[in-house]
Motif scaffolding. Sequence first.
Motif, PDB file in Angstrom:
ATOM      1  N   GLU A   1       0.833  -1.202   0.000  1.00  0.00           N
ATOM      2  CA  GLU A   1       0.000   0.000   0.000  1.00  0.00           C
ATOM      3  C   GLU A   1       0.868   1.253   0.000  1.00  0.00           C
ATOM      4  O   GLU A   1       0.605   2.204  -0.742  1.00  0.00           O
ATOM      5  CB  GLU A   1      -0.923   0.024   1.217  1.00  0.00           C
ATOM      6  CG  GLU A   1      -1.995  -1.034   1.212  1.00  0.00           C
ATOM      7  CD  GLU A   1      -2.764  -1.096   2.506  1.00  0.00           C
ATOM      8  OE1 GLU A   1      -3.918  -1.579   2.456  1.00  0.00           O
ATOM      9  OE2 GLU A   1      -2.244  -0.679   3.570  1.00  0.00           O
ATOM     10  N   ALA A   2       1.907   1.257   0.820  1.00  0.00           N
ATOM     11  CA  ALA A   2       2.821   2.402   0.888  1.00  0.00           C
ATOM     12  C   ALA A   2       3.492   2.637  -0.459  1.00  0.00           C
ATOM     13  O   ALA A   2       3.620   3.784  -0.915  1.00  0.00           O
ATOM     14  CB  ALA A   2       3.866   2.181   1.976  1.00  0.00           C
ATOM     15  N   GLU A   3       3.916   1.559  -1.114  1.00  0.00           N
ATOM     16  CA  GLU A   3       4.550   1.695  -2.429  1.00  0.00           C
ATOM     17  C   GLU A   3       3.563   2.214  -3.463  1.00  0.00           C
ATOM     18  O   GLU A   3       3.914   3.064  -4.291  1.00  0.00           O
ATOM     19  CB  GLU A   3       5.143   0.359  -2.862  1.00  0.00           C
ATOM     20  CG  GLU A   3       6.356  -0.030  -2.048  1.00  0.00           C
ATOM     21  CD  GLU A   3       6.864  -1.436  -2.345  1.00  0.00           C
ATOM     22  OE1 GLU A   3       6.438  -2.030  -3.355  1.00  0.00           O
ATOM     23  OE2 GLU A   3       7.676  -1.919  -1.556  1.00  0.00           O
ATOM     24  N   ALA A   4       2.323   1.752  -3.421  1.00  0.00           N
ATOM     25  CA  ALA A   4       1.309   2.219  -4.371  1.00  0.00           C
ATOM     26  C   ALA A   4       1.014   3.699  -4.168  1.00  0.00           C
ATOM     27  O   ALA A   4       0.899   4.456  -5.141  1.00  0.00           O
ATOM     28  CB  ALA A   4       0.027   1.397  -4.231  1.00  0.00           C
ATOM     29  N   ILE A   5       0.906   4.145  -2.918  1.00  0.00           N
ATOM     30  CA  ILE A   5       0.664   5.561  -2.630  1.00  0.00           C
ATOM     31  C   ILE A   5       1.857   6.399  -3.088  1.00  0.00           C
ATOM     32  O   ILE A   5       1.691   7.451  -3.729  1.00  0.00           O
ATOM     33  CB  ILE A   5       0.392   5.778  -1.125  1.00  0.00           C
ATOM     34  CG1 ILE A   5      -0.924   5.115  -0.715  1.00  0.00           C
ATOM     35  CG2 ILE A   5       0.409   7.256  -0.761  1.00  0.00           C
ATOM     36  CD1 ILE A   5      -2.169   5.752  -1.277  1.00  0.00           C
ATOM     37  N   ALA A   6       3.066   5.969  -2.783  1.00  0.00           N
ATOM     38  CA  ALA A   6       4.261   6.716  -3.196  1.00  0.00           C
ATOM     39  C   ALA A   6       4.354   6.813  -4.718  1.00  0.00           C
ATOM     40  O   ALA A   6       4.666   7.871  -5.268  1.00  0.00           O
ATOM     41  CB  ALA A   6       5.518   6.048  -2.626  1.00  0.00           C
ATOM     42  N   ARG A   7       4.086   5.719  -5.409  1.00  0.00           N
ATOM     43  CA  ARG A   7       4.113   5.716  -6.880  1.00  0.00           C
ATOM     44  C   ARG A   7       3.080   6.683  -7.440  1.00  0.00           C
ATOM     45  O   ARG A   7       3.361   7.482  -8.326  1.00  0.00           O
ATOM     46  CB  ARG A   7       3.805   4.301  -7.382  1.00  0.00           C
ATOM     47  CG  ARG A   7       4.840   3.689  -8.239  1.00  0.00           C
ATOM     48  CD  ARG A   7       4.440   2.369  -8.880  1.00  0.00           C
ATOM     49  NE  ARG A   7       3.267   1.676  -8.386  1.00  0.00           N
ATOM     50  CZ  ARG A   7       3.271   0.739  -7.440  1.00  0.00           C
ATOM     51  NH1 ARG A   7       4.397   0.381  -6.854  1.00  0.00           N
ATOM     52  NH2 ARG A   7       2.159   0.140  -7.076  1.00  0.00           N
ATOM     53  N   ALA A   8       1.858   6.604  -6.913  1.00  0.00           N
ATOM     54  CA  ALA A   8       0.763   7.415  -7.446  1.00  0.00           C
ATOM     55  C   ALA A   8       0.949   8.904  -7.157  1.00  0.00           C
ATOM     56  O   ALA A   8       0.579   9.738  -7.976  1.00  0.00           O
ATOM     57  CB  ALA A   8      -0.575   6.928  -6.879  1.00  0.00           C
ATOM     58  N   THR A   9       1.536   9.259  -6.008  1.00  0.00           N
ATOM     59  CA  THR A   9       1.745  10.674  -5.723  1.00  0.00           C
ATOM     60  C   THR A   9       2.909  11.249  -6.530  1.00  0.00           C
ATOM     61  O   THR A   9       2.941  12.447  -6.772  1.00  0.00           O
ATOM     62  CB  THR A   9       1.977  10.931  -4.216  1.00  0.00           C
ATOM     63  OG1 THR A   9       3.047  10.122  -3.761  1.00  0.00           O
ATOM     64  CG2 THR A   9       0.727  10.631  -3.420  1.00  0.00           C
ATOM     65  N   ALA A  10       3.833  10.414  -6.969  1.00  0.00           N
ATOM     66  CA  ALA A  10       4.972  10.892  -7.756  1.00  0.00           C
ATOM     67  C   ALA A  10       4.693  10.933  -9.260  1.00  0.00           C
ATOM     68  O   ALA A  10       5.391  11.624 -10.001  1.00  0.00           O
ATOM     69  CB  ALA A  10       6.186   9.991  -7.505  1.00  0.00           C
ATOM     70  N   ARG A  11       3.700  10.211  -9.708  1.00  0.00           N
ATOM     71  CA  ARG A  11       3.435  10.045 -11.138  1.00  0.00           C
ATOM     72  C   ARG A  11       2.917  11.338 -11.759  1.00  0.00           C
ATOM     73  O   ARG A  11       2.093  12.032 -11.192  1.00  0.00           O
ATOM     74  CB  ARG A  11       2.421   8.925 -11.331  1.00  0.00           C
ATOM     75  CG  ARG A  11       2.196   8.560 -12.775  1.00  0.00           C
ATOM     76  CD  ARG A  11       1.340   7.311 -12.904  1.00  0.00           C
ATOM     77  NE  ARG A  11       2.152   6.136 -12.608  1.00  0.00           N
ATOM     78  CZ  ARG A  11       1.753   5.119 -11.862  1.00  0.00           C
ATOM     79  NH1 ARG A  11       0.573   5.104 -11.323  1.00  0.00           N
ATOM     80  NH2 ARG A  11       2.549   4.103 -11.653  1.00  0.00           N
ATOM     81  N   GLY A  12       3.389  11.634 -12.948  1.00  0.00           N
ATOM     82  CA  GLY A  12       2.897  12.772 -13.714  1.00  0.00           C
ATOM     83  C   GLY A  12       1.531  12.470 -14.304  1.00  0.00           C
ATOM     84  O   GLY A  12       1.037  11.346 -14.240  1.00  0.00           O
TER      85      GLY A  12
END
Length: 111
Positions: A69-80
Amino acid sequence: VAAAARAAAAAAEDRAGLVWRLGVGCDHSGFFVELLGVLAALDARAPGGVALRGVTCDAAALGRLFPEEAEAIARATARGVGGGAVEVVHGTCGDLGERDGPRVARLMLER
């Protein structure tokens, strides 16, 4: 958390086809838990994945989540965000100004 940061940096090059705008923190509010429940599935199916806006999670908050979940949130907040991306907005769409893609309002009314 370090793995989440690495994943976020790698994902920053992506351009999401779906933007989820959620103005809450990373606590276990109903809307945030709802997002955690659907993020992986939407990310796998939306062209370019999901970009998350309006959510700010510090390292302590990410540490309380399951690692995936943490990785998914980090990925989604960084994505353009790609041009013409569909945007899911928690609240009314009219307050956000013009954009080049469709918006969907996610509202909850309580009586």
